[in-house]
Write a protein that holds these residues in place. Structure first.
Motif, mmCIF file in Angstrom:
data_model
loop_
_atom_site.group_PDB
_atom_site.id
_atom_site.type_symbol
_atom_site.label_atom_id
_atom_site.label_comp_id
_atom_site.label_asym_id
_atom_site.label_seq_id
_atom_site.Cartn_x
_atom_site.Cartn_y
_atom_site.Cartn_z
ATOM 1 N N TYR A 86 -1.802 0.230 -9.483
ATOM 2 C CA TYR A 86 -0.145 0.391 -9.640
ATOM 3 C C TYR A 86 -0.097 -0.177 -11.675
ATOM 4 O O TYR A 86 0.507 0.520 -11.559
ATOM 5 N N ALA A 87 -0.366 -1.139 -11.814
ATOM 6 C CA ALA A 87 -0.538 -1.896 -12.794
ATOM 7 C C ALA A 87 -0.558 -0.367 -13.922
ATOM 8 O O ALA A 87 0.367 -0.446 -15.013
ATOM 9 N N LEU A 90 2.270 2.176 -13.775
ATOM 10 C CA LEU A 90 3.290 1.662 -14.543
ATOM 11 C C LEU A 90 2.877 1.927 -16.252
ATOM 12 O O LEU A 90 4.341 2.238 -16.658
ATOM 13 N N TYR A 112 9.632 -0.044 -8.900
ATOM 14 C CA TYR A 112 11.177 -1.374 -9.069
ATOM 15 C C TYR A 112 12.011 -1.344 -7.579
ATOM 16 O O TYR A 112 12.036 -2.124 -7.247
ATOM 17 N N GLY A 115 9.033 -2.224 -5.069
ATOM 18 C CA GLY A 115 8.097 -3.156 -4.785
ATOM 19 C C GLY A 115 6.752 -2.537 -5.556
ATOM 20 O O GLY A 115 5.783 -3.939 -4.825
ATOM 21 N N GLY A 117 3.681 -2.673 -7.442
ATOM 22 C CA GLY A 117 2.786 -3.313 -8.806
ATOM 23 C C GLY A 117 4.265 -4.413 -10.094
ATOM 24 O O GLY A 117 3.657 -5.031 -11.223
ATOM 25 N N VAL A 118 5.144 -4.316 -9.145
ATOM 26 C CA VAL A 118 6.202 -5.302 -9.490
ATOM 27 C C VAL A 118 7.231 -5.632 -8.784
ATOM 28 O O VAL A 118 6.815 -5.008 -6.976
ATOM 29 N N ASP A 121 13.305 -4.994 -7.628
ATOM 30 C CA ASP A 121 14.367 -5.690 -8.571
ATOM 31 C C ASP A 121 15.019 -3.820 -9.033
ATOM 32 O O ASP A 121 15.044 -2.981 -9.093
#
Length: 153
Positions: A86-87, A90, A112, A115, A117-118, A121
């Motif tokens: 996921y990094a 992204l 986002y 959710g 890799g982060v 939000d």
């Protein structure tokens, strides 16, 4: 109803061809037509030669080719040609998004929202969907509208 990620990837490329005039901002600093190198990478992906596709997309993405950036992002997100990362997904979605590529911006919104890799939000997801919609991505518009109607902040 969620469209499969592979379908979304292919749809992204189809939309590029179908909406030739609307992607002018995306290709400001690159060729208007897909280069032969990008076509070879897309063909490798289509033939499920994922390791080869990554080899072909990577140098193009590093040269700021938005199509290659999007391709790499999708492959890393789906674990095609290696483990899910996921990094890296992204990273490449963000680079493609900086070229005003609405499909990549919508994918960032999904990362986002889900959710991946982060931390989840929803405000950031909604922001990416709105930006995506402003760049003529229909999926971004649908996702933005859905969050507008269902999410209380």
């Amino acid at each position: 109803m969620w469209i499969t990620s592979v379908t979304r990837f292919m749809l992204g490329f189809v939309l590029i061809f179908a909406a030739y005039n609307s992607v002018a901002a995306v290709v400001q600093n690159s060729e208007m037509l897909l280069s032969e190198d990008v076509k070879h990478a897309i063909n490798a992906y289509s033939n499920k030669e994922y390791s080869r596709a990554i080899q072909l997309f990577t140098p193009l993405a590093e040269q700021n080719n938005v199509f290659a950036q999007f391709g790499l992002a999708q492959m890393h997100r789906l674990g095609q040609g290696g483990a899910v990362d996921y990094a890296l997904a992204l990273k490449w979605y963000l680079k493609a998004s900086q070229s005003s590529y609405g499909v990549a911006q919508s994918q960032l919104g999904e990362m986002y929202e889900q959710g991946l890799g982060v931390p989840v939000d929803l405000a950031m997801a909604k922001n990416w969907y709105q930006v995506s919609c402003s760049n003529q991505c229909s999926q971004g518009c649908l996702n933005f509208s859905r969050l507008e109607q269902t999410v209380q902040y």
